[in-house]
Write a protein that holds these residues in place. Structure first.
Motif, short mmCIF file in Angstrom:
data_model
loop_
_atom_site.label_atom_id
_atom_site.label_comp_id
_atom_site.label_asym_id
_atom_site.label_seq_id
_atom_site.Cartn_x
_atom_site.Cartn_y
_atom_site.Cartn_z
N VAL A 1 -16.82 -1.53 14.24
CA VAL A 1 -17.44 -1.23 15.52
C VAL A 1 -16.58 -1.73 16.67
N HIS A 2 -15.96 -2.89 16.49
CA HIS A 2 -15.13 -3.46 17.56
C HIS A 2 -13.94 -2.56 17.87
N ALA A 3 -13.26 -2.10 16.84
CA ALA A 3 -12.09 -1.24 17.06
C ALA A 3 -12.48 0.04 17.79
N LEU A 4 -13.57 0.67 17.40
CA LEU A 4 -14.02 1.91 18.04
C LEU A 4 -14.43 1.66 19.49
N SER A 5 -15.11 0.56 19.74
CA SER A 5 -15.60 0.26 21.09
C SER A 5 -14.45 -0.05 22.05
N VAL A 6 -13.49 -0.85 21.59
CA VAL A 6 -12.35 -1.17 22.44
C VAL A 6 -11.54 0.10 22.74
N GLY A 7 -11.39 0.96 21.73
CA GLY A 7 -10.70 2.22 21.96
C GLY A 7 -11.40 3.06 23.02
N ALA A 8 -12.72 3.12 22.96
CA ALA A 8 -13.48 3.87 23.95
C ALA A 8 -13.33 3.26 25.34
N VAL B 1 -1.47 -15.88 27.38
CA VAL B 1 -0.05 -15.60 27.58
C VAL B 1 0.33 -14.29 26.90
N LEU B 2 -0.15 -14.12 25.66
CA LEU B 2 0.15 -12.90 24.91
C LEU B 2 -0.46 -11.68 25.59
N ALA B 3 -1.72 -11.77 25.99
CA ALA B 3 -2.39 -10.64 26.63
C ALA B 3 -1.71 -10.27 27.95
N THR B 4 -1.34 -11.27 28.74
CA THR B 4 -0.69 -11.01 30.02
C THR B 4 0.70 -10.41 29.81
N ALA B 5 1.46 -10.97 28.87
CA ALA B 5 2.81 -10.47 28.61
C ALA B 5 2.78 -9.01 28.17
N ILE B 6 1.88 -8.68 27.25
CA ILE B 6 1.80 -7.31 26.76
C ILE B 6 1.32 -6.37 27.87
N PRO C 1 -1.16 -2.06 30.75
CA PRO C 1 -2.44 -2.77 30.73
C PRO C 1 -3.27 -2.45 29.50
N ALA C 2 -3.20 -1.22 29.02
CA ALA C 2 -3.97 -0.84 27.83
C ALA C 2 -3.44 -1.50 26.57
N ALA C 3 -2.14 -1.78 26.53
CA ALA C 3 -1.53 -2.34 25.32
C ALA C 3 -2.10 -3.70 24.97
N GLY C 4 -2.50 -4.47 25.98
CA GLY C 4 -3.07 -5.78 25.71
C GLY C 4 -4.34 -5.68 24.88
N LEU C 5 -5.21 -4.72 25.21
CA LEU C 5 -6.44 -4.54 24.46
C LEU C 5 -6.19 -3.89 23.09
N ILE C 6 -5.18 -3.05 23.01
CA ILE C 6 -4.82 -2.47 21.71
C ILE C 6 -4.40 -3.57 20.75
N ALA C 7 -3.59 -4.51 21.24
CA ALA C 7 -3.16 -5.64 20.41
C ALA C 7 -4.36 -6.49 20.00
N GLU C 8 -5.29 -6.69 20.93
CA GLU C 8 -6.50 -7.47 20.62
C GLU C 8 -7.30 -6.83 19.48
N ALA C 9 -7.52 -5.53 19.57
CA ALA C 9 -8.29 -4.85 18.53
C ALA C 9 -7.58 -4.86 17.19
N THR C 10 -6.27 -4.70 17.22
CA THR C 10 -5.49 -4.70 15.97
C THR C 10 -5.59 -6.05 15.27
N LEU C 11 -5.44 -7.13 16.02
CA LEU C 11 -5.55 -8.46 15.43
C LEU C 11 -6.96 -8.73 14.90
#
Length: 433
Positions: free
Chosen positions: A99-106, A173-178, A184-194
């Protein structure tokens, strides 16, 4: 009836070393995936703020979307903790990460499409609600393995709080760097992947999972929140959460206002780093003061540390003030988790931990929302008034109701557990009372 151990005695046992803790058989099999799975917790809110700020241009909107996610997590997290106590951690984790992966993608798609704020709220709510409660689950595993070793269990709680703080050093630091170097979207993509990868790996470690406490026909199951002490600790953790939420939004606004937006993750990371260092040192001390006394003292230090943030004139001064503010965070959290474990019976411990974690999330939501509104109206420094106000209210509650933090000894609230299960806390309660 399940007895609870008490940590209110001034002669509590000295803490065991971190080395001995990490040599506990099977510890690394769940600690490694747990770290990967809980790192996104520190990335989600900041990732949302950075993405929505970029696409919608408002700190108020960005903070409110992050707040919706945090509120959903705070409300749903304890319910998933209760389900994990009853049905097992894997049974809860597997659907949660999906559910988390789908919601973050949306949420990413809607933000990039410049959807209205209400649409972002609809996606942010399930994204927050489905965040795996890994920290609470790890603490429950430690309780299951170390319930007859109070000194080692105290060290385990210290270790977990330090780990939480380390994720708050690395995560922002990781979220800001990405987000700034990629998109800006890549930070949340990395979050969902992890979240997905770490959550699935953690769920696979079933040998170290705590014993399930299925509902017994005719037995009355009482929520951990029925304990007045748990409610008080949750309220105090709400205050700690406002510090986290307001700091994230306010630091971002301050650095953007001086043209140093990419420094926000570093400044917030130093704030969390101060907490991590304090937590390491705190866990190495064999305290003679009771946990209740330590809780009041550490929380008072947090209020003092937050009181200067709003007056800092430049980035260097703010970074130093944030460092000193952070020094009180981990000791407060460690002591709170130590106290709450003594206030509930075995079948409600994961739920109790998630109430505290959820309270932090709810406080984060309040802090980020109020700080965002103040920043939009009065400038970046106004947002730093929120941490001292939130922490001050939490301290007032602790001082006024501190008697509720005393463990009830052998008196027990009825919590369903398997027939014939031994009262695992009885020996500890007798030894320490």
């Amino acid at each position: 009836m399940t007895a609870r151990r008490t940590v209110d005695s001034p002669t509590a046992p000295a803490r065991a070393g971190y080395g001995a803790l990490l040599r506990t058989p099977g510890a690394w099999t769940f600690l490694a995936p747990a770290f990967a799975a809980r790192l996104p917790y520190a990335m989600l809110s900041l990732g949302i703020v950075l993405l929505v700020l970029k696409t919608h241009g408002s700190y108020g909107t960005a903070g409110t979307v992050a707040a919706v996610s945090a509120v959903a997590q705070a409300l749903v997290g304890p319910q998933t903790g209760r389900l994990a106590d009853r049905y097992g951690q894997a049974a809860v984790l597997l659907p949660s990460v999906a559910v988390h992966a789908l919601s973050v993608g949306a949420l990413i798609a809607l933000a990039l499409g410049h959807a209205p704020a209400w649409a972002l709220f609809l996606a942010a709510a399930p994204a927050g609600a489905s965040v795996p409660q890994i920290g609470a689950m790890v603490r429950a595993r430690w309780v299951g393995r170390l319930s007859d070793q109070p000194a080692m269990l105290n060290t385990a709680f210290a270790f977990e709080s330090v780990t939480d703080e380390f994720t708050f050093v690395v995560g922002p630091v990781l979220a800001t760097a990405i987000a700034t170097q990629v998109s800006p979207a890549a930070g949340l993509i990395a979050e969902a992947t992890l979240t997905v990868a770490g959550g699935l790996a953690f769920a696979a470690q079933r040998r170290t999972a705590p014993v399930r406490h299925p509902r017994v026909e005719g037995a009355r199951r009482v929520s951990a929140l029925a304990s007045p002490g748990v409610r008080l600790l949750a309220a105090s953790f709400l205050g700690v959460g406002t510090v986290f939420g307001a700091m994230q939004v306010s630091v971002t606004a301050f650095t953007e206002s001086i043209g140093r937006g990419s420094a926000s993750g570093t400044v917030y990371g130093i704030f969390a780093g101060g907490s991590m260092v304090a937590g390491v040192l705190y866990g190495m001390v064999g305290w003679k003061r009771s946990a209740r006394q330590r809780m009041l003292f550490c929380y008072a230090l947090l209020v003092v540390g937050c009181s200067t943030l709003w007056a800092m004139p430049n980035l260097v001064a703010l970074t130093i003030a944030g460092l000193f503010c952070g020094l009180a965070i981990a000791p407060t959290l460690i002591t709170g988790y130590t106290l709450v474990e003594t206030l509930v019976a075995d079948g409600a411990k994961t739920e109790a931990f998630t109430w505290l974690t959820g309270a932090i999330g709810l406080g984060l939501a309040i802090g980020s929302t109020v700080a965002g509104q103040l920043i939009d109206r009065s400038g970046p420094s106004a947002g730093f008034l929120v941490p001292v106000a939130g922490a001050g209210i939490g301290l007032a509650a602790l001082v006024a109701l501190r008697r509720l933090l005393v463990a009830p000894g052998t008196r027990s609230r009825t919590v369903a557990r398997s027939a014939g299960a031994a009262p695992r806390g009885a020996k500890i309660a007798a030894a320490e009372s």
